[in-house]
Design a protein around this motif. Structure first.
Motif, mmCIF file in Angstrom:
data_model
loop_
_atom_site.group_PDB
_atom_site.id
_atom_site.type_symbol
_atom_site.label_atom_id
_atom_site.label_comp_id
_atom_site.label_asym_id
_atom_site.label_seq_id
_atom_site.Cartn_x
_atom_site.Cartn_y
_atom_site.Cartn_z
ATOM 1 N N VAL A 88 0.825 -1.214 0.000
ATOM 2 C CA VAL A 88 0.000 0.000 0.000
ATOM 3 C C VAL A 88 0.858 1.262 0.000
ATOM 4 C CG1 VAL A 88 -1.819 1.245 1.239
ATOM 5 C CG2 VAL A 88 -1.836 -1.248 1.186
ATOM 6 N N GLY A 89 1.989 1.212 0.695
ATOM 7 C CA GLY A 89 2.835 2.395 0.794
ATOM 8 C C GLY A 89 2.874 2.914 2.218
ATOM 9 N N PRO A 90 4.070 3.246 2.753
ATOM 10 C CA PRO A 90 4.184 3.651 4.164
ATOM 11 C C PRO A 90 3.498 4.977 4.467
ATOM 12 C CG PRO A 90 6.293 3.879 3.027
ATOM 13 C CD PRO A 90 5.382 3.167 2.089
ATOM 14 N N GLN A 91 3.548 5.963 3.545
ATOM 15 C CA GLN A 91 2.966 7.266 3.842
ATOM 16 C C GLN A 91 1.458 7.169 4.032
ATOM 17 O OE1 GLN A 91 4.931 6.653 1.225
ATOM 18 N NE2 GLN A 91 6.841 7.772 1.697
ATOM 19 N N ARG A 92 0.811 6.396 3.199
ATOM 20 C CA ARG A 92 -0.646 6.287 3.271
ATOM 21 C C ARG A 92 -1.078 5.625 4.580
ATOM 22 N NH1 ARG A 92 -4.190 3.162 -1.312
ATOM 23 N NH2 ARG A 92 -6.272 3.825 -0.604
ATOM 24 N N LEU A 93 -0.352 4.601 5.019
ATOM 25 C CA LEU A 93 -0.693 3.932 6.270
ATOM 26 C C LEU A 93 -0.402 4.837 7.465
ATOM 27 C CD1 LEU A 93 0.631 0.307 5.678
ATOM 28 C CD2 LEU A 93 -1.702 1.135 5.444
ATOM 29 N N ALA A 94 0.688 5.574 7.404
ATOM 30 C CA ALA A 94 1.052 6.444 8.526
ATOM 31 C C ALA A 94 0.022 7.533 8.757
ATOM 32 C CB ALA A 94 2.424 7.062 8.280
ATOM 33 N N ALA A 95 -0.706 7.893 7.690
ATOM 34 C CA ALA A 95 -1.720 8.937 7.818
ATOM 35 C C ALA A 95 -2.936 8.477 8.615
ATOM 36 C CB ALA A 95 -2.158 9.416 6.433
ATOM 37 N N GLU A 96 -3.154 7.169 8.700
ATOM 38 C CA GLU A 96 -4.320 6.647 9.427
ATOM 39 C C GLU A 96 -3.879 5.447 10.273
ATOM 40 O OE1 GLU A 96 -8.198 6.455 7.276
ATOM 41 O OE2 GLU A 96 -6.984 6.938 5.506
ATOM 42 N N PRO A 97 -3.127 5.674 11.316
ATOM 43 C CA PRO A 97 -2.579 4.545 12.089
ATOM 44 C C PRO A 97 -3.645 3.707 12.789
ATOM 45 C CG PRO A 97 -2.129 6.646 13.185
ATOM 46 C CD PRO A 97 -2.657 6.983 11.830
ATOM 47 N N GLU A 98 -4.686 4.369 13.331
ATOM 48 C CA GLU A 98 -5.729 3.600 14.012
ATOM 49 C C GLU A 98 -6.472 2.692 13.041
ATOM 50 O OE1 GLU A 98 -9.232 4.090 13.676
ATOM 51 O OE2 GLU A 98 -9.738 2.586 15.192
ATOM 52 N N ALA A 99 -6.804 3.202 11.860
ATOM 53 C CA ALA A 99 -7.480 2.386 10.854
ATOM 54 C C ALA A 99 -6.577 1.257 10.380
ATOM 55 C CB ALA A 99 -7.901 3.260 9.680
ATOM 56 N N THR A 100 -5.280 1.532 10.288
ATOM 57 C CA THR A 100 -4.332 0.486 9.884
ATOM 58 C C THR A 100 -4.325 -0.658 10.886
ATOM 59 O OG1 THR A 100 -2.926 2.082 8.735
ATOM 60 C CG2 THR A 100 -1.915 0.000 9.379
ATOM 61 N N GLU A 101 -4.318 -0.303 12.182
ATOM 62 C CA GLU A 101 -4.320 -1.348 13.208
ATOM 63 C C GLU A 101 -5.599 -2.183 13.141
ATOM 64 O OE1 GLU A 101 -0.626 -0.817 14.229
ATOM 65 O OE2 GLU A 101 -1.909 -2.282 15.194
ATOM 66 N N ARG A 102 -6.723 -1.540 12.828
ATOM 67 C CA ARG A 102 -7.968 -2.302 12.727
ATOM 68 C C ARG A 102 -7.928 -3.270 11.546
ATOM 69 N NH1 ARG A 102 -12.883 0.473 11.958
ATOM 70 N NH2 ARG A 102 -11.887 2.440 11.376
#
Length: 990
Positions: free
Chosen positions: A457-471
């Motif tokens: 997906v790409g690190p920047q995109r995930l870093a922008a939504e850390p809580e959603a990433t964890e879910r």
């Protein structure tokens, strides 16, 4: 009695010789099919592989049917010539049996092997003899003139390499015998064709130098050097340079003396082979598992069976489905390429999906991939396993066995000597495999899961939504398959928020409790995506599970949901990777496919979540949709009228039918097997004319049988009688007229008793067509006359047209041609008035036959011109072939001087009939070709055609025509007397 000898020749133009004559092998595609079977003798070749061999990557919709036609045509040529069944259909596909000594390729390989063995043993005279005989078998390039696709092209290249190797061996044997002068010309010809093959130049230079022609040898070196530099940018190799220096310095005679030559054989060297799939570019983690498995596999590592130094390491990667076992094994095998330099073999065993691949079949594939010719592979699995172990003996090879089902499947596939190793992946633990090391592959931890998402997906995109990433990570539960599906969904929709997908994956309560242990990971992955779907998409997912097949057109989903707007639900399923677009139709509309396991899960969810009444009603709508479309297509085929076309369907329903052929049969079988008796009977009845006009013989019999069984189970006497009549008609078109007549009699009697005049009349019409030329002309006449009267009284104009055609057909075959014309003229007028071009062409064809009988050949010609144009317009090939057959008869009726003009249309008709498998047409065409060649004075060809016709007529139960063929065959026999010629006597039949 000894079976006739058959010779199969592939080392040059493809030929089959029997009795001293070349057999007719058909057109280019049929020859390609035969070549493919010859490459795989004694091995079953599936229809799909044959389609790939004949058409490559883009087979037509009719490819499977065409393959069956080509095989049937080849059987008619090969089996009689061999005196036994050589080409047969068995489990797994088609198999061609070639006896020892019948195929030039097998002879070549055997002779070449003997030559190599003799050469290695210093028996140079014997070696030269064997190799000379082997090379003499070549008549040109292998499979010369046969259209090549990938598999056949590879085989042809392999054989050419084998020929070159044999040529070099032969040259070496002659050089060892001191016969240098004799091989110079042969070697010069080969280097001209293969100027980059240094080994050929070396032997040519050696031969020239030994003939005391150093100047020629130096010139050969110059030519070789120029070719290598111009084509490859390389200087000659060490061997050529050494020879060059020896010639320049006038050194001693090159090479050892003839008594001492012991050349190393090219085939003695193992060619390293890697069959591994490509490594995964976004592979993450698994460091500890890789290290442990690697240590266990390395033959001389500290962990590799220290207590048993002679054992072969076997490592089993075991874990839940979807946990990434195959990706892990592939990465490990690539990393161990230096440990196993002699090869890395890969076999996918399909253990999770089935049907299970047998060890014998797998071993055959492995042996072929390692260079063993098909004819050398033993029949017994235990012997194949022994050969496989012998090939690996003394070498360092890794065998990767992916997706194994049980211990018995893999035991025969394991190497037998130290140095090699086996890596196995399996859902099962395979604890019964003695000595194997089990390595558990667990789901990803948090760090590995996050790493995989970042890679895709790409690190920047995930870093922008850390809580959603964890879910999302929690929702995927560490399963790589679920993570990849989620990541791919995000990567393909860059405008989505991470939270959007996290919300769709959140509802997992109670999920594990609903899943069985054996399918835990697969169900978990599917459920994660399923529960994230919007309500309409989830309903669509469940609905797809109720379809007869996981492959379906878009309209079927619309019918299930009773909605014309299913785009949102379909897009959601595609985004979730639960449905794929399989193909596009002519109008660019997608056809979908759901994976088989997902389809099973979807059906279970539908059963659990949707009311039975809704499910049954939804499926009935789909079956009604098939019925509407089949009726429209049948109407277009029969009448070419406008019909009531379903909304959005293409105008070319003939093409649509061919694309939906398998789905239609599946729909009828599903309806019959699941209690939808009304739809099963209606679909089978609607498909009857489609099957007849499109030559779907196998499909016709299948749908008629299941419809009959369903109707009998339901106690529906009318539907049972109609289905029995359809089955009778299917039998008749395949020449099983006796069985057909019995079934027709039963069905008509029942319909008469039930007062079903219309159905009974239709069956009488069809029976009349089938029996008119099979010794039952009176019954055919009475059937057709009664059917025409009933159809007229009931107001069925098309049915009356067909019945009158049947009556005309019966009258023509009773030689009552004037009455036939009288019966057919009102049918002609009705067909023209109603605008039914196919019926019109059929009537014109019968009128042409009747006019031949009355000697009115001008009228016959006019009728045939219109009939041929009509058949070609509606693309009805059987009708076109019968019209060509009648055209040939007309030329014969014009007199002996017109006989040459009969050959072309008769030959074209014969080709079409052979392709379609129309045995009656083939027999009739053979008969008239025999008559034509008799008129031309070619007694040999005439006798051949008449013999084939006689066999055909007898096999089809056509006594009148069998008698005609016998009479003409007898006349040819008597024609040996100078005073008698076949054409001098009056014909017993027009």
């Amino acid at each position: 009695m000894e079976a006739p000898r058959v010779e199969f020749r592939v080392l040059g133009p493809l030929e089959v010789i029997a009795g001293g004559r070349a057999l007719p092998l058909g057109g280019p595609k049929q020859r390609t099919l035969l070549a493919t079977l010859l490459v795989n003798t004694h091995t079953s070749v599936s229809g799909e592989r044959l389609c790939d061999a004949v058409w490559g990557a883009a087979p037509p919709a009719s490819a499977q049917a065409n393959v069956r036609s080509y095989v049937a045509a080849l059987r008619r040529v090969l089996n009689p010539a061999a005196g036994e069944d050589r080409l047969s259909l068995g489990h797994g596909g088609y198999q061609l049996r070639v006896l020892p000594g019948e195929m030039d390729l097998h002879l070549f390989e055997d002779l070449a092997a003997r030559g190599r063995s003799a050469l290695a043993g210093g028996e140079y005279r014997a070696a030269a003899g064997h190799l000379r005989t082997a090379l003499a078998l070549w008549r040109g390039a292998a499979f010369d003139g046969v259209a090549h696709h990938d598999a056949l092209h590879i085989e042809a290249a392999r054989l050419e390499e084998a020929r070159l190797a044999a040529t070099e061996d032969y040259a070496e044997a002659r050089l060892a015998l001191g016969e240098s002068r004799e091989v110079v010309g042969m070697l010069r010809a080969e280097v001209t064709r293969y100027p980059l093959r240094e080994s050929l130049w070396a032997k040519l230079m050696t031969a020239q130098y030994r003939c005391h022609r150093p100047g020629d040898a130096l010139q050969s070196y110059a030519l070789a050097r120029t070719a290598l530099r111009d084509e490859l940018g390389l200087e000659p190799g060490a061997e050529l340079r050494r020879l060059h220096r020896t010639i320049l310095t006038g050194g001693p005679l090159l090479g050892p003396s003839p008594a001492g030559v012991r050349a190393e054989r090219p085939t003695d060297a193992w060619r390293p082979s890697s069959q591994l799939p490509a490594d995964t570019t976004d592979f993450v983690g698994r460091g500890q598992v890789l290290a442990r498995a690697s240590a266990l596999l390395e033959p001389f590592g500290a962990a590799a069976n220290a207590a048993s130094p002679c054992a072969v390491p076997v490592v089993i990667l075991t874990g839940l489905p979807g946990v990434g076992k195959t990706a892990l094994a592939t990465r490990l095998a690539h990393q161990l390429r230096d440990v196993f330099p002699d090869g890395r073999l890969f076999v996918h065993l399909d253990g999770a999906r089935g049907p299970e691949r047998s060890p014998g079949a797998v071993l055959a594939d492995l042996l072929v991939s390692l260079g063993v010719s098909g004819c050398s592979i033993p029949e017994a699995t235990v012997d194949r396993a022994a050969m496989f172990r012998a090939l690996l003996s003394g070498r360092k090879v890794l065998v990767l066995l992916d997706d194994a089902r049980d211990e018995a499947q893999i035991r025969p596939l394991l190497p037998g000597t130290p140095g090699s190793a086996a890596l196995v992946t399996s859902r099962a633990r395979l604890a019964g495999l003695t000595g194997a090391q089990l390595v558990d592959v667990a789901p990803f931890g948090d760090e590995e899961s996050h790493h995989l998402l970042r890679r895709i997906v790409g690190p920047q995109r995930l870093a922008a939504e850390p809580e959603a990433t964890e879910r999302i990570l929690a929702g995927c539960a560490g399963l790589p398959l679920a993570l990849r599906v989620s990541a791919a969904r995000l990567a393909s929709r860059p405008h989505w928020r991470i939270g959007h997908l996290a919300d769709r994956l959140a509802d997992e309560q109670g999920r594990l409790g609903e899943l069985t242990v054996g399918d835990l990971a697969v169900r978990t992955s599917v459920a994660a995506s399923y529960h994230a779907l919007p309500a309409d998409a989830a309903r669509a997912f469940r609905a797809i599970g109720m379809l007869p097949s996981p492959k379906f057109p878009g309209w079927a989903l619309a019918a299930l949901l009773d909605s014309c707007d299913t785009d949102h639900a379909t897009d959601a399923l595609i985004d979730a990777n639960l449905v794929q677009v399989e193909s596009l139709d002519a109008q660019g509309r997608p056809r979908y496919r759901m994976h088989d396991l997902l389809h099973v899960y979807a059906a279970e969810r539908a059963t659990a979540e949707d009311p039975p009444e809704w499910r049954r009603t939804a499926v009935a709508r789909v079956l009604d949709g098939w019925l509407s479309r089949v009726r429209t297509a049948a109407d277009q085929l029969i009448r070419r009228g406008p019909g009531d076309r379903p909304p959005g369907e293409p105008g070319d329903l003939v093409r649509w039918l061919e694309g939906e052929r398998t789905s239609l049969v599946t729909a009828v079988e599903f309806a019959a097997g699941n209690g939808y008796g009304t739809q099963a009977s209606a679909l089978a009845h609607a498909m009857e004319e489609v099957c007849h006009l499109r030559n779907w013989w196998d499909e016709w019999e299948r749908v008629a049988r299941v419809a009959l069984e369903r109707a009998e189970a339901d106690g529906d006497a009318v539907a049972a009688a109609v289905a029995e009549g359809s089955l009778a008609r299917a039998f008749a078109v395949r020449g099983r007229v006796d069985d057909a007549v019995t079934r027709w009699a039963t069905a008509i009697e029942r319909l008469d008793a039930l007062g079903e005049e219309h159905h009974a009349a239709r069956l009488r019409t069809h029976r009349g067509f089938a029996i008119a030329d099979r010794g039952m002309g009176d019954l055919a006449h009475d059937d057709a006359a009664e059917a025409a009267a009933v159809m007229g009284r009931l107001g069925d104009e098309h049915g009356r047209i067909v019945a009158l055609r049947s009556l005309g057909f019966a009258l023509v075959h009773r030689r009552r041609d004037a009455e036939a014309v009288e019966a057919l003229e009102p049918a002609l007028e009705a067909a023209e008035r109603l605008g039914h071009p196919l019926a019109l062409a059929d009537i014109l064809l019968l009128l042409a036959s009747a006019e031949i009988g009355q000697g009115r050949l001008d009228r016959c010609a006019r009728h045939l011109d219109r009939a041929l144009d009509g058949f070609r317009t509606v693309r009805h090939r059987p009708g076109e072939a019968y019209a060509l057959l009648t055209l040939g008869r007309m030329h014969l009726a014009l007199g002996a001087e017109h006989a040459p003009r009969a050959l072309a249309p008769l030959g074209e008709a014969a080709s079409v009939f052979a392709e379609l498998g129309e045995r009656r047409g083939e027999a009739l065409t053979s008969y008239w070709l025999g008559r034509a060649h008799a008129e031309l004075g070619d007694a040999s060809r005439a006798a051949s055609h008449l013999t084939a016709a006689l066999a055909g007529f007898r096999g089809l139960g056509m006594p009148f025509w069998a008698e005609e063929a016998q009479l003409w065959a007898d006349r040819l026999t008597r024609a040996a007397a100078p005073s008698v010629t076949p054409s001098a006597e009056p014909s017993p039949r027009r």
